[in-house]
Design a protein around this motif. Sequence first.
Motif, short mmCIF file in Angstrom:
data_model
loop_
_atom_site.label_atom_id
_atom_site.label_comp_id
_atom_site.label_asym_id
_atom_site.label_seq_id
_atom_site.Cartn_x
_atom_site.Cartn_y
_atom_site.Cartn_z
N GLY A 1 -28.66 -3.17 49.01
CA GLY A 1 -28.11 -4.02 50.06
C GLY A 1 -27.29 -5.18 49.57
O GLY A 1 -26.07 -5.11 49.49
N LEU A 2 -27.94 -6.28 49.21
CA LEU A 2 -27.21 -7.50 48.86
C LEU A 2 -26.42 -7.39 47.56
O LEU A 2 -25.61 -8.26 47.28
CB LEU A 2 -28.18 -8.69 48.77
N GLY A 3 -26.66 -6.35 46.77
CA GLY A 3 -25.84 -6.17 45.57
C GLY A 3 -24.45 -5.66 45.90
O GLY A 3 -23.45 -6.35 45.70
N PRO A 4 -24.33 -4.42 46.45
CA PRO A 4 -23.00 -3.85 46.66
C PRO A 4 -22.30 -4.30 47.93
O PRO A 4 -21.07 -4.44 47.95
CB PRO A 4 -23.28 -2.34 46.73
N ILE A 5 -23.03 -4.52 49.02
CA ILE A 5 -22.37 -4.63 50.31
C ILE A 5 -21.55 -5.91 50.50
O ILE A 5 -20.49 -5.88 51.12
CB ILE A 5 -23.40 -4.44 51.45
N PRO A 6 -21.96 -7.08 49.99
CA PRO A 6 -21.07 -8.24 50.11
C PRO A 6 -19.68 -8.00 49.52
O PRO A 6 -18.68 -8.49 50.06
CB PRO A 6 -21.82 -9.33 49.34
N TRP A 7 -19.59 -7.24 48.42
CA TRP A 7 -18.28 -6.94 47.84
C TRP A 7 -17.48 -6.01 48.74
O TRP A 7 -16.26 -6.15 48.87
CB TRP A 7 -18.44 -6.32 46.45
N VAL A 8 -18.16 -5.04 49.37
CA VAL A 8 -17.48 -4.14 50.31
C VAL A 8 -16.94 -4.95 51.49
O VAL A 8 -15.78 -4.81 51.88
CB VAL A 8 -18.44 -3.04 50.82
N ILE A 9 -17.78 -5.80 52.05
CA ILE A 9 -17.38 -6.59 53.21
C ILE A 9 -16.27 -7.56 52.84
O ILE A 9 -15.31 -7.76 53.61
CB ILE A 9 -18.60 -7.32 53.81
N MET A 10 -16.35 -8.19 51.66
CA MET A 10 -15.30 -9.10 51.23
C MET A 10 -13.94 -8.42 51.20
O MET A 10 -12.92 -9.00 51.56
CB MET A 10 -15.61 -9.65 49.83
N SER A 11 -13.91 -7.16 50.77
CA SER A 11 -12.64 -6.44 50.66
C SER A 11 -12.09 -6.01 52.01
O SER A 11 -10.94 -5.60 52.12
CB SER A 11 -12.83 -5.21 49.77
N VAL B 1 -31.86 -14.75 58.47
CA VAL B 1 -31.30 -15.43 59.64
C VAL B 1 -29.77 -15.36 59.61
O VAL B 1 -29.12 -15.07 60.62
CB VAL B 1 -31.78 -16.90 59.69
N PHE B 2 -29.19 -15.60 58.44
CA PHE B 2 -27.74 -15.61 58.31
C PHE B 2 -27.14 -14.25 58.65
O PHE B 2 -26.15 -14.15 59.38
CB PHE B 2 -27.35 -16.01 56.89
N ILE B 3 -27.75 -13.19 58.14
CA ILE B 3 -27.21 -11.84 58.36
C ILE B 3 -27.29 -11.46 59.83
O ILE B 3 -26.34 -10.90 60.39
CB ILE B 3 -27.95 -10.82 57.48
N ILE B 4 -28.38 -11.79 60.49
CA ILE B 4 -28.53 -11.49 61.91
C ILE B 4 -27.46 -12.23 62.72
O ILE B 4 -26.86 -11.67 63.64
CB ILE B 4 -29.93 -11.88 62.41
N MET B 5 -27.19 -13.47 62.35
CA MET B 5 -26.30 -14.31 63.15
C MET B 5 -24.82 -14.08 62.88
O MET B 5 -24.00 -14.18 63.80
CB MET B 5 -26.63 -15.79 62.89
N GLU B 6 -24.45 -13.74 61.63
CA GLU B 6 -23.04 -13.83 61.26
C GLU B 6 -22.36 -12.54 60.79
O GLU B 6 -21.15 -12.41 60.90
CB GLU B 6 -22.88 -14.88 60.13
N VAL B 7 -23.11 -11.59 60.22
CA VAL B 7 -22.44 -10.47 59.53
C VAL B 7 -22.05 -9.38 60.53
O VAL B 7 -22.90 -8.87 61.26
CB VAL B 7 -23.36 -9.88 58.44
N PRO B 8 -20.76 -8.97 60.55
CA PRO B 8 -20.30 -7.92 61.46
C PRO B 8 -20.50 -6.53 60.87
O PRO B 8 -20.72 -6.38 59.68
CB PRO B 8 -18.80 -8.22 61.60
N GLU B 9 -20.40 -5.52 61.71
CA GLU B 9 -20.37 -4.13 61.25
C GLU B 9 -18.92 -3.73 61.01
O GLU B 9 -18.04 -4.05 61.80
CB GLU B 9 -21.01 -3.20 62.28
N THR B 10 -18.65 -3.05 59.89
CA THR B 10 -17.28 -2.65 59.56
C THR B 10 -17.14 -1.15 59.36
O THR B 10 -16.06 -0.67 59.03
CB THR B 10 -16.82 -3.37 58.27
N LYS B 11 -18.24 -0.41 59.54
CA LYS B 11 -18.22 1.03 59.31
C LYS B 11 -17.22 1.74 60.23
O LYS B 11 -17.16 1.50 61.42
CB LYS B 11 -19.62 1.61 59.55
N GLY B 12 -16.39 2.66 59.65
CA GLY B 12 -15.53 3.54 60.42
C GLY B 12 -14.38 2.84 61.11
O GLY B 12 -13.79 3.40 62.03
N ARG B 13 -14.03 1.63 60.71
CA ARG B 13 -12.94 0.89 61.33
C ARG B 13 -11.86 0.63 60.29
O ARG B 13 -12.14 0.45 59.11
CB ARG B 13 -13.45 -0.44 61.90
N THR B 14 -10.61 0.60 60.73
CA THR B 14 -9.52 0.30 59.80
C THR B 14 -9.63 -1.16 59.38
O THR B 14 -10.21 -2.00 60.09
CB THR B 14 -8.14 0.54 60.43
N LEU B 15 -9.03 -1.47 58.23
CA LEU B 15 -9.04 -2.86 57.76
C LEU B 15 -8.40 -3.78 58.80
O LEU B 15 -8.87 -4.89 59.05
CB LEU B 15 -8.29 -2.97 56.43
#
Length: 477
Positions: A390-400, A454-468
Amino acid sequence: MAAKQEVEKSNSKIKEPLLVQEKQGQSQIQSNNGGLKMVLLSTFVAVCGSFEFGSCAGFSSPAQYGIMDELGLSYSQYSVFGSILSIGAMIGAISSGWIADSIGRKGAMRIASMVCIAGWMTVYLSFGSVSLDSGRFLLGYGIGVLSYVVPVFIAEITPKNQRGTLATANQLFIVTGLFVAFVVGASVTWRTLALTGILPCMVLLVGLLFIPESPRWLARAGYEREFKAELQKLRGVEADISEEEAEIQEYIVTHKLLPKVGIMDLLDRQNICPIIVGVGLMVFQQFGGYNGIVFYANQIFESAGVPPNLGSILYSSLQVIVTLLGASLIDRLGRRPLLMVNTVSACGLLLGCLLTGTSFFLKAHQLLPDLVPILAVTGIMVHIGFYSVGLGPIPWVIMSEIFPLHVKALGGSVVTLANWFGAWAVSYTFNFLMNWSSHGTFFGYAFVCAAAVVFIIMEVPETKGRTLEDIQVSMNG
């Protein structure tokens, strides 16, 4: 009879376009397979930079006692050596966006590889702390650039339905590099281990000669003909790229109409949300204690009464396995559910830190001595396992994915800088915190992990299957 012949003729006319469509479909599949092969090759070459990242991060743990004995370094001097990697990476992160935008994603990876080679040679030839720290600083600069450009390059060349899985290859190769460093470091001298760090750089430099540049960067830089040619290579010779080409071109035209972005512009309403998400995830990723464990794994296991080389190899091999699992799930479940798995109360990083902290608490008070090493190993394994999925790979995916193209260079640099500042703070203070209170250190990390929920519940969006482009528009909506 005539009627029968007429029916047969009619059937043949119906079958003929179906056969043509079938052949065209087979041709399209072959074409797409050809494009997928190029995407996979390009991803493999890029993640050699991620492997280099892991090699640099993993070097300090197996090399610690060899360097300290041979060069006569104290614990505080070795803390400087371990953490100066992050100082170099911070500077690399600051310049990474500008370099990647100026000379392209491939050019940035090429420069970073050459800097890393210079760093490894400096470490290999060192006979004092100054040259040792200088080499480590160069390595940090190189992987600071790579930590930004590799996930961005992969996100920009990959079809949206494969982007999440392939982007996690970045983290997979980081942990693989870490694992190899621990395994090799257990049986060779620290100087020999330094030489092995040059190999992924050489593979990356050669591989860059055979893969295309990012089409999105080419379009933005005005290389129209090259943009179409490279996009066609990545999607297959006969693939229809008109829709994706138009989408990228439309976004580039919009981007060109936007003003240039300065550091204060990141605080504007349309940019602040991606900054909060990107920086926040990196802060929680680092202050959960991961780099303290990576940089000083042998010391942790030795303190808990566990054979250090065995413990390091066990946890780094688990990290590779779990990261592979995360890569297979990321586009099935989405990014956000995997992040939640990693940070919900009573599991993941929180549980791992609590178990490890409890182990050191029992040791400090001389309670249940047989349970201390079991809890320590279990805690570290749980921590590393959930971090890797989770917190290892996904922040880099979301950042990109979250930054608009005109903000990506500056925004990505700020997020990467935040990551490396956290890495420096954790790696530099870890030895001092452990000397102050081993259990207090891990209980502190546990508190950070609880706040991450708390932060992830409140702020992080889903990006799966969507164009940049869709992701970036939705975040500003």
